[in-house]
Enzyme design. Structure first.
Site, PDB file in Angstrom:
ATOM      1  N   CYS A   2     -56.243  -1.912   9.901  1.00 38.63           N
ATOM      2  CA  CYS A   2     -56.997  -2.757  10.840  1.00 38.63           C
ATOM      3  C   CYS A   2     -56.428  -4.170  10.888  1.00 38.63           C
ATOM      4  CB  CYS A   2     -58.446  -2.853  10.400  1.00 38.63           C
ATOM      5  SG  CYS A   2     -59.209  -1.255  10.198  1.00 38.63           S
ATOM      6  N   ARG A  27     -49.547  -2.957  13.663  1.00 40.56           N
ATOM      7  CA  ARG A  27     -50.145  -2.435  12.434  1.00 40.56           C
ATOM      8  C   ARG A  27     -50.734  -1.043  12.656  1.00 40.56           C
ATOM      9  NH1 ARG A  27     -51.733  -6.877   8.724  1.00 40.56           N
ATOM     10  NH2 ARG A  27     -53.403  -5.561   7.982  1.00 40.56           N
ATOM     11  N   TRP A  74     -58.253   0.969  12.723  1.00 40.63           N
ATOM     12  CA  TRP A  74     -57.505   2.178  12.366  1.00 40.63           C
ATOM     13  C   TRP A  74     -58.502   3.009  11.570  1.00 40.63           C
ATOM     14  CZ3 TRP A  74     -55.751   4.925   8.108  1.00 40.63           C
ATOM     15  CH2 TRP A  74     -54.648   5.771   8.322  1.00 40.63           C
ATOM     16  N   ASN A 100     -61.453  -5.474   7.569  1.00 41.76           N
ATOM     17  CA  ASN A 100     -60.323  -4.630   7.200  1.00 41.76           C
ATOM     18  C   ASN A 100     -60.507  -4.264   5.736  1.00 41.76           C
ATOM     19  OD1 ASN A 100     -57.859  -3.377   6.851  1.00 41.76           O
ATOM     20  ND2 ASN A 100     -56.677  -5.272   6.768  1.00 41.76           N
ATOM     21  N   GLY A 101     -60.381  -2.981   5.395  1.00 43.81           N
ATOM     22  CA  GLY A 101     -60.575  -2.556   4.011  1.00 43.81           C
ATOM     23  C   GLY A 101     -61.566  -1.405   3.971  1.00 43.81           C
ATOM     24  N   GLU A 483     -34.362   9.051   3.548  1.00 43.50           N
ATOM     25  CA  GLU A 483     -34.761   7.970   4.458  1.00 43.50           C
ATOM     26  C   GLU A 483     -34.456   8.353   5.914  1.00 43.50           C
ATOM     27  OE1 GLU A 483     -36.608   5.572   4.329  1.00 43.50           O
ATOM     28  OE2 GLU A 483     -36.044   4.230   5.945  1.00 43.50           O
ATOM     29  N   LYS A 487     -37.311   8.565   8.802  1.00 43.31           N
ATOM     30  CA  LYS A 487     -37.242   7.828  10.074  1.00 43.31           C
ATOM     31  C   LYS A 487     -37.450   8.799  11.231  1.00 43.31           C
ATOM     32  CE  LYS A 487     -37.719   4.675   9.014  1.00 43.31           C
ATOM     33  NZ  LYS A 487     -37.886   4.156   7.727  1.00 43.31           N
ATOM     34  N   GLU A 490     -41.098  10.101  11.486  1.00 41.08           N
ATOM     35  CA  GLU A 490     -42.049   9.036  11.862  1.00 41.08           C
ATOM     36  C   GLU A 490     -42.039   8.744  13.357  1.00 41.08           C
ATOM     37  OE1 GLU A 490     -40.459   5.959   9.128  1.00 41.08           O
ATOM     38  OE2 GLU A 490     -42.548   5.373   8.986  1.00 41.08           O
ATOM     39  N   HIS A 506     -30.673  26.678  -3.569  1.00 38.05           N
ATOM     40  CA  HIS A 506     -31.937  26.981  -4.257  1.00 38.05           C
ATOM     41  C   HIS A 506     -33.091  27.116  -3.276  1.00 38.05           C
ATOM     42  CE1 HIS A 506     -29.867  26.351  -8.006  1.00 38.05           C
ATOM     43  NE2 HIS A 506     -29.340  25.247  -7.482  1.00 38.05           N
ATOM     44  N   LYS A 607     -48.731  -0.014   9.925  1.00 34.25           N
ATOM     45  CA  LYS A 607     -47.614  -0.738   9.331  1.00 34.25           C
ATOM     46  C   LYS A 607     -47.873  -1.072   7.878  1.00 34.25           C
ATOM     47  CE  LYS A 607     -43.695  -2.829   9.203  1.00 34.25           C
ATOM     48  NZ  LYS A 607     -42.552  -1.927   9.014  1.00 34.25           N
TER      49      LYS A 607
HETATM   50  C1  F6R Z   1     -41.559   3.981   6.707  1.00 34.91           C
HETATM   51  C2  F6R Z   1     -42.504   2.950   6.325  1.00 34.91           C
HETATM   52  C3  F6R Z   1     -43.444   3.255   5.216  1.00 34.91           C
HETATM   53  C4  F6R Z   1     -43.459   2.071   4.240  1.00 34.91           C
HETATM   54  C5  F6R Z   1     -44.504   2.296   3.149  1.00 34.91           C
HETATM   55  C6  F6R Z   1     -44.510   1.164   2.139  1.00 34.91           C
HETATM   56  O1  F6R Z   1     -40.761   3.584   7.780  1.00 34.91           O
HETATM   57  O2  F6R Z   1     -42.538   1.899   6.891  1.00 34.91           O
HETATM   58  O3  F6R Z   1     -43.108   4.427   4.571  1.00 34.91           O
HETATM   59  O4  F6R Z   1     -42.187   1.939   3.702  1.00 34.91           O
HETATM   60  O5  F6R Z   1     -45.768   2.394   3.739  1.00 34.91           O
HETATM   61  O6  F6R Z   1     -44.805  -0.038   2.739  1.00 34.91           O
HETATM   62  P1  F6R Z   1     -44.485  -1.411   2.041  1.00 34.91           P
HETATM   63  O7  F6R Z   1     -43.017  -1.514   1.924  1.00 34.91           O
HETATM   64  O8  F6R Z   1     -45.071  -2.437   2.962  1.00 34.91           O
HETATM   65  O9  F6R Z   1     -45.155  -1.386   0.702  1.00 34.91           O
END
Ligand code: F6R
Length: 612
Positions: A2, A27, A74, A100-101, A483, A487, A490, A506, A607
């Site tokens: 949020c 976010r 959110w 938020n929380g 990674e 990407k 996501e 395996h 985010k």
């Molecule tokens: C992937 C992504 C998430 C963050 C994860 C940790 O693209 O953005 O997987 O890497 O939520 O977030 P931080 O780095 O803010 O602790």
């Protein structure tokens, strides 16, 4: 998660609030709303879906006033709906709250309030807050501030709250526990926000509220106190980045802009941390002697930052000889790790607000460990709760899918590993200088890869339509494979899996057929795993898999195996992941673009993951 904004001054609040919420869109959210106070009366507007829906609603039913609070939600408690969107209100509509929380004890509080005659209009945890404040006033609290304080003392969980009282129109209140909140300072106007980018175009100074603090904010001043009522002297901080840093700058998305920013960020990290005589400064107070005596490191993080932690483990162990473990913060906090107080804990986080990473820090502090964060956001909770921080300083990352924060974390660990290796005597000064020379080639090599985006786009578009894809890498590039897959899933919503190539036999080899794109990271350097990787690729070829190979310049052999080759400059093995990931970021980007997804705000993602 949020987003929270608030404004008090002499301008119309509604537009300022919506503008702030727009800047927090990254976010992730599913509904939005604002409440504005004028002539002693609160009016509000809420709408499901994108902010444009709220804007249309406000055009038809304008709200007017020079103070107000706003929110992007959110969903956690209760599905996305009009009723569950914030702001929430007291029974009489005279108190309005954004949050938020998560209020963990909301069910008990709701039962108590129901017995006292309160009725609730939503399924949210937040709605108990305005009702509790209302009840505290009914029970004799001397002022809105006191009613808010009594309420905060009853809440368990995490909150960043903005509160508007009809009976105190010259003030907005805010409070923080476990969820970030800042107070932006302007000229005869002040703001609240869950994140600096919301108000970066309006302020240059801010107060970062600490856990357990609340504030009364007027147009001409701010008063801080603790939840127990003790006055707090605010610490005003200059905001280090500029409004342009949070804008598109001509790119079609923030993600593409952030991919392009990487070479510049890596160069400036090298300039900042390596002096002209080749001395590395990691920018923390931890002494060389501390690192000399250190014998264990534990890295904790989530998502992309976890992949940076996996890379860091390989590099640190190889260069410094220290035993390094890395774990997902969400697992670490619920297992029974055998950590002694001499272990250095390294939380890695872009946002500095990730709930599981923070919980891991708190656990480790309880065991007496030292905490040295690798983090991007100054003033964030991870930074404040750590003993030292290596800042990645890559500016605000707005695209939900992390790109520049990742390569900056990799660079931070490259510098840290070389620094520790030198102070411990694992590497001579000359060898460190040789490594630094190679590390200096990385920004240009990554720039070169990004310049090949048109080629990568063709490959991304060619393979975007399958149901799944497999990413293979070994050793330093195993985290790169993970990674790349992350990407892809996501932003393109295509199932993607990263695997250590040596694990193929395996299990995953059963997946290979002519429909499966297999992205093979096989850059050719002195690394002994190159030959092994080559054998794995041949196995994929033998089973008609669609190979997309990331290869080094001059590698003619691999280029023969497939048309879909992305050639990248050869750099030292240890640093190749920082270059190779650029190709995978762009591959995912163009696959997602061909699939027509919302790249900067992928569905269901937030985010900054401030709740578990
Ligand atoms: C992937 C992504 C998430 C963050 C994860 C940790 O693209 O953005 O997987 O890497 O939520 O977030 P931080 O780095 O803010 O602790």
């Amino acid at each position: 998660m949020c987003g929270v904004v608030g404004y008090i001054g002499n301008k119309e609040a509604a537009q300022i609030l919506v503008d702030g919420l727009q800047r927090l869109e990254y976010r992730g959210y599913d509904s939005a709303g604002i409440a504005v106070l004028d002539d002693g009366k609160i009016s509000s507007g809420k709408e499901m879906g994108r902010l444009a829906n709220l804007e249309r609603k406000l055009e038809k039913n304008p709200v007017s006033g020079t103070r107000g609070i706003g929110h992007t939600r959110w969903a956690t408690h209760g599905a996305p709906s009009q009723a569950n969107s914030h702001p929430h209100f007291s029974s009489d509509g005279a108190i309005s709250v954004v949050h938020n929380g998560i209020i963990e004890n909301y069910a008990d509080l709701r039962d108590e309030l129901s017995e006292q005659g309160h009725t609730f209009l939503s399924e949210t945890d937040t709605e108990v807050v305005p009702h509790l404040i209302e009840q505290a006033l009914k029970d004799g609290a001397a002022s809105p501030a006191e009613a808010l304080r009594c309420t905060l003392q009853k809440l368990r969980g995490a909150y960043a709250l903005g509160v508007l009282f009809q009976c105190e129109p010259d003030t907005i209140y805010c409070a923080r526990l476990g969820s970030p909140l800042i107070i932006g300072l302007g000229e005869n106007e002040n703001f609240i926000a869950s994140d600096v980018p919301a108000i970066i175009n309006r302020i240059s100074e801010a107060i970062y509220l600490n856990d357990g603090e609340m504030a009364a904010i007027r147009a001409d001043g701010v008063e801080l106190c603790t939840v127990d009522g003790a006055a707090v002297i605010p610490e005003v901080k200059k905001i280090e980045f500029k409004a342009e840093d949070a804008e598109h700058a001509g790119f079609e998305t923030f993600m593409l802009k952030e991919i392009h920013e990487q070479p510049r960020i890596l160069r400036s990290m090298l300039e900042k941390h390596v002096s002209s005589d080749g001395t590395i400064d990691i920018g923390t107070d931890l002494s060389p002697d501390y690192f000399r005596k250190l014998n264990r490191i534990m890295i904790v993080s989530c998502g992309t930052a976890y992949h940076a932690g996996m890379y860091a483990k390989l590099l640190l162990e190889n260069l410094t000889g220290i035993a390094v473990e890395t774990d997902l913060a969400s697992e670490f906090r619920y297992r029974d790790p055998k950590i002694d107080p001499g272990t250095l804990i390294i939380p890695v986080s872009q946002s500095g607000e990730t709930a599981d990473t923070l919980a891991s820090i708190r656990m480790a502090k309880g065991w007496g460990c030292k905490i040295m964060a690798v983090c991007n956001v100054e003033g964030s909770s991870v930074v404040r709760e750590s003993d030292a921080t290596f800042f990645t300083n890559c500016g605000p990352e707005i695209g939900v899918a992390s790109t520049k924060a990742y390569t900056a974390q990799q660079m931070a660990f490259a510098l840290l590993s070389l620094y520790i290796a030198e102070v411990r005597g694992n590497l001579s000064r000359e060898r460190v200088q040789a490594y630094l020379k190679d590390l200096n080639e990385v920004p240009d090599a990554l720039h070169y890869v990004i310049q090949k985006k048109a080629e990568i786009q063709v490959i991304g578009e060619k393979h975007h339509d399958g149901p799944s894809s497999l990413y293979l890498g070994r050793r330093y590039n195993f985290p790169t494979a993970l990674e790349g897959a992350l990407k892809n899933k996501e932003i393109s919503y295509q199932h993607a899996e990263g695997y250590a190539a040596g694990e193929m036999k395996h299990g995953p080899i059963a997946l290979i057929n002519e429909a499966l794109p297999v992205i093979c990271i096989c850059t050719k350097t002195a690394d002994e795993v190159y030959e092994k990787m080559l054998s794995n690729i041949k196995e994929v070829e033998a089973r008609s898999g669609r190979i997309i190979a990331i290869v080094s310049e001059g590698d003619t052999e691999l280029s023969k195996l497939t048309d879909d080759v992305i050639v990248v400059p050869a750099v030292r093995d240890e640093f190749s992941p920082i270059v190779n990931v650029g190709a995978l970021q762009l591959l995912a980007y163009y696959a997602a673009r061909a699939r027509g997804t919302d790249i900067d705000k992928p569905r269901n993602l937030a985010k900054s993951v401030t709740v578990e």
